[in-house]
Design an enzyme around this catalytic site. Structure first.
Site, PDB file in Angstrom:
ATOM      1  N   ASP A   1       0.869  -1.170   0.000  1.00 36.60           N
ATOM      2  CA  ASP A   1       0.000   0.000   0.000  1.00 36.60           C
ATOM      3  C   ASP A   1       0.915   1.233   0.000  1.00 36.60           C
ATOM      4  OD1 ASP A   1      -2.116   1.723   0.039  1.00 36.60           O
ATOM      5  OD2 ASP A   1      -3.131   0.797   1.725  1.00 36.60           O
TER       6      ASP A   1
HETATM    7  C1  BGC Z   1      -5.021   3.343   0.059  1.00 37.21           C
HETATM    8  C2  BGC Z   1      -5.180   2.328  -1.054  1.00 37.21           C
HETATM    9  C3  BGC Z   1      -5.038   3.019  -2.391  1.00 37.21           C
HETATM   10  C4  BGC Z   1      -3.716   3.754  -2.432  1.00 37.21           C
HETATM   11  C5  BGC Z   1      -3.475   4.474  -3.737  1.00 37.21           C
HETATM   12  C6  BGC Z   1      -3.758   4.166  -0.100  1.00 37.21           C
HETATM   13  O1  BGC Z   1      -3.691   5.178   0.852  1.00 37.21           O
HETATM   14  O2  BGC Z   1      -5.015   2.686   1.300  1.00 37.21           O
HETATM   15  O3  BGC Z   1      -6.430   1.698  -0.955  1.00 37.21           O
HETATM   16  O4  BGC Z   1      -5.130   2.065  -3.414  1.00 37.21           O
HETATM   17  O5  BGC Z   1      -3.675   4.711  -1.391  1.00 37.21           O
HETATM   18  O6  BGC Z   1      -4.273   5.579  -3.844  1.00 37.21           O
END
Ligand code: BGC
Length: 760
Positions: free
Chosen positions: A265
């Site tokens: 993530d």
């Molecule tokens: C979120 C993810 C997301 C990623 C990209 C993160 O902060 O937890 O779900 O895909 O950002 O935007």
């Protein structure tokens, strides 16, 4: 000097190993069938660059990129968010062209359909937008379990039950990937709260992990075959999931057979090296410090050549599947009109009817309606954070209710004074918000309802045929919801409902409540005030039309609850271990319980597993939802063999209108041995649209492995022998038919004990 020589000299200057970069046919470039050859031609620097994401400009608004290596014909690939649709920027500098995407129903609403085929249809359309806007991977579906209703991202997730969640996610993945683009199932795993999500240590028993928080991912991996998995931000039993070899390699790859890439993530944790070794192929969004750390570790031997090559090989195998690798000529022009239809149909098939006293619904479709609630205008189509979609429009309830529903009947007439009052109020609130320069992370969960005097409501009750009250809640990434004024109604909402109920009922008129919410709210204390309650969740850009189609009976509701609505918040066992009361502004004093770490003390007793076992009253049970018709269940047959059992049951529409029924199959295991929940969902299916009097025979199969519970003492899945009860329900409480079978021989599936133990 020819091109080949220029490359050669450039490479030498850069100190790169060039011996194998040029094949007999000319330039060595990546092909589907030369991954090993290419791998051996890559420099260490090139290999490392592939393991760390980087900036890009290909698709404005995309969340991340993988790095290009031009020399080897390795393209940059594009990753963008979901799950309710593709999230990219709708406008770009230097062009009048627009890049809007369809806002489909949120995952919680899709799960309420209990219809994997429907989900696959939705994501087939969604995946086409991913492809046509030049994106390679949709960072979706989100599939963390609804451990607690206050988790701010529950709308992006499916259910409190791992089977329903896993089946929905698998269908979602299949639909998207049919388009030749990828998915990233996220967030792997136990990312069940937003507060301190980057650092929180989820302390979970191996049994709860195996049966709940991994089970849904296991189903999605095996049945959906996602291209990628996103490891979560949080820790699990003391280690970041991103750095947990047991999770990312032993369980995910060795046990489940996952063969795609794992990406982190969007952060940059300490100890990138551990992430690489654990089996995390791609660091997103990517940072120079991660490149430096990996390079140093490769040079020092801390990361072995095999480990480096393993991850790079995974990346190359991923890249050759992508549209950018195929040079797909994307149009930037998907059929948004057709997809809006898909979104509307999906909402229609999923919305849940919670209450319908005396057949209040459907309405005629030509009544004069007093439409209350700021959310009738400031309608919540999706939610906030990375799950938000930039749509051309989100139709609100006011607009939808004024469109003709049946051409021969006409439309509802709205109480125009009331409608205008709400329009003015919402416009004022929105301009205040703009002045406050709110950003996408701002917690807009709490939407202050505007008070309306009892006197005005009395006049409206005289003047209108029916009242519709829309109660709205927004939610999103980065914050959890609150108990006060969010899970529970605010004082103004309560007063509004009370007065509307008193005044309309005094005149023999009905009150309908529409719950435009992202997650579960308290309903037990006020539901008696409404004659009918409709639960469309956050139903996407066309959801308001679908609500109207159900209000008028054009569509017969067939959605059912993917989670339990409790009597009150503290009835939920995880509420004793959830940071709903925590004020993040308080100073840090040692390890903060539920913030720095969270004990999953309820263990496997999440949702109905707890309420059923403890025989505790709920407001609406798991799997519950009403219809405008009725269904009968015939006596089922259940046949067991050594691999499990097959159940058959016939459902008949005994009412007056066509409808669909979700049939839920629960199993009660024999007593003795491991402690088990009173009943567990093991299969489900949904009838086709049955005309009045029509029947359908449904078959459901459950394998012996799917019946198993996890025994921590032996680290194995075990299916005990003995007599199993099979329960066919219209909800977990409403069991319409039962059967039993004897399972002759106990079976076990040992697995490695690699997930750690929950700390104290
Ligand atoms: C979120 C993810 C997301 C990623 C990209 C993160 O902060 O937890 O779900 O895909 O950002 O935007």
């Amino acid at each position: 000097m020819n091109k080949k020589n220029i490359i050669l000299i450039l490479c030498l200057v850069c100190g790169m190993a060039v011996a194998t970069t040029v094949s007999a046919q000319g330039k060595l470039v990546l092909r589907e069938d030369n991954i090993e050859e290419l791998l051996s031609a890559m420099t260490i620097e090139e290999k490392v660059s592939l393991l760390v994401g980087g900036p890009g400009k290909l698709v404005p608004g995309a969340a991340g990129y993988t790095c290009e290596i031009e020399r080897l014909g390795i393209p940059m690939t594009v990753l963008a968010d979901g799950p309710a649709g593709l999230r990219i920027q709708p406008k770009r500098e230097g062009t009048d062209e627009t890049f809007y995407c369809t806002g489909f129903p949120t995952s919680t609403l899709l799960a309420s359909s209990w219809d994997p085929e429907l989900v696959e249809t939705v994501t087939t359309a969604m995946g086409n937008e991913v492809l046509e806007y030049g994106v390679d991977v949709l960072l979706a579906p989100g599939m963390n379990l609804h451990r607690n209703p206050l988790c701010g991202r529950n709308f992006e997730y499916y259910s409190e039950d791992p089977l329903l969640s896993g089946k929905m996610a698998a269908a979602y993945v299949r639909g998207i990937q049919k388009n030749g683009v990828g998915t990233s199932i996220k967030h792997f795993t136990a990312n069940n709260q937003e507060i301190n999500r980057l650092e929180n240590d989820a302390r979970v028993s191996n049994r709860a992990l195996r049966e709940l928080y991994l089970k849904n991912f296991e189903i999605a991996v095996k049945e959906g075959k996602p291209w990628t998995v996103m490891s979560s931000y949080n820790k699990l039993n003391g280690e970041y999931t991103q750095q947990k070899h047991g999770l990312l390699t032993t369980v995910l790859r060795d046990e489940w057979g996952f063969d795609g890439i794992v990406m982190t993530d969007w952060g940059c944790k300490e100890n990138t090296v551990k992430s690489v070794k654990a089996g995390n192929d791609l660091m997103e969004w990517g940072n120079q410090v991660e490149i430096d750390r990996i390079l140093a570790a490769v040079n020092s031997g801390e990361i072995s050549q095999e480990e480096l090559d393993r991850n790079v090989r995974n990346m190359l195998k991923y890249i050759v599947k992508t549209p950018h690798f195929r040079h797909y000529n994307f149009s930037n022009n998907p059929d948004l009109k057709a997809h809006a239809e898909v979104a509307r149909k999906a909402a229609e098939e999923s919305i849940i009817l919670l209450k319908n006293e005396g057949g209040t619904l459907p309405l005629n479709g030509n009544e004069k309606v007093a439409l209350y609630g700021i959310s009738s205008i400031d309608f919540v189509g999706i939610g906030t954070g990375s799950g938000e979609v930039n749509t051309t429009h989100i139709t609100n309830m006011q607009e939808a209710m004024q469109e003709p529903s049946f051409s021969f009947i006409g439309a509802f007439t709205l109480d125009e004074n009331l409608a205008e009052f709400y329009r003015q109020y919402v416009a004022y609130q929105q301009s205040l918000e703009k002045m406050e320069k709110t950003n996408r992370w701002k917690n807009r969960n709490i939407r202050e309802e505007v008070p309306i005097s009892a006197k005005a409501i009395r006049l409206q009750a005289f003047d209108n045929d029916v009242a519709v009250v829309v109660i709205g809640r927004n939610a999103g990434e980065g914050t959890d919801r609150t108990l006060k004024d969010d899970f529970e109604l605010s004082a103004t909402e309560r007063e509004l409902l009370q007065n509307v109920s008193t005044e309309f009922h005094a005149r023999g008129k009905c009150v309908i409540v529409v719950l435009n919410i992202g997650g579960v709210i308290e309903t037990a204390s006020w539901k008696h005030l409404a004659d009918a309650i409709l639960l469309p969740w956050s139903p996407g850009q066309e959801g308001a039309h679908a609500i109207v189609d159900i209000l008028t009976g054009k569509v017969n509701p067939s959605g059912k609850l993917p989670m339990t609505f409790p009597m009150n918040y503290m009835d939920i066992p995880s509420s004793w271990n959830f940071p709903y009361y925590w004020d993040m502004t308080k100073g840090r004093k040692g390890e903060r319980e539920n913030v720095d770490y969270t004990k999953y003390d309820e263990d496997i007793f999440v949702g109905y597993r707890y309420f059923q076992t403890d025989n505790r009253k709920v407001s609406y049970p798991f799997g519950y939802g009403l219809s405008y018709t009725a269904f009968s269940y015939t006596k089922p047959t259940v046949k067991a063999d050594k691999d499990g059992f097959t159940a058959t049951i016939t459902i008949k529409n005994t009412g007056k209108v066509a409808g669909r029924e979700v049939v839920e199959l629960y199993v009660s295991a024999p007593s003795g041995g491991l402690e088990k929940p009173a009943r567990e969902l093991k299969a489900f299916t949904k009838t086709k649209l049955l005309a009045p009097g029509e029947s359908e025979t449904l078959t459901m199969k459950v394998s012996a492995y799917e019946m198993a519970s996890f025994n921590e003492a032996t680290s194995s899945w075990e299916t005990a022998d003995g007599t199993y009860e099979v329960l066919f329900g219209a909800s977990v409480e409403d069991i319409r038919a039962t059967a039993s079978f004897r399972f002759g021989k106990a079976q076990a599936w040992p697995v490695q004990d690699v997930l750690g133990v929950p700390g104290e």
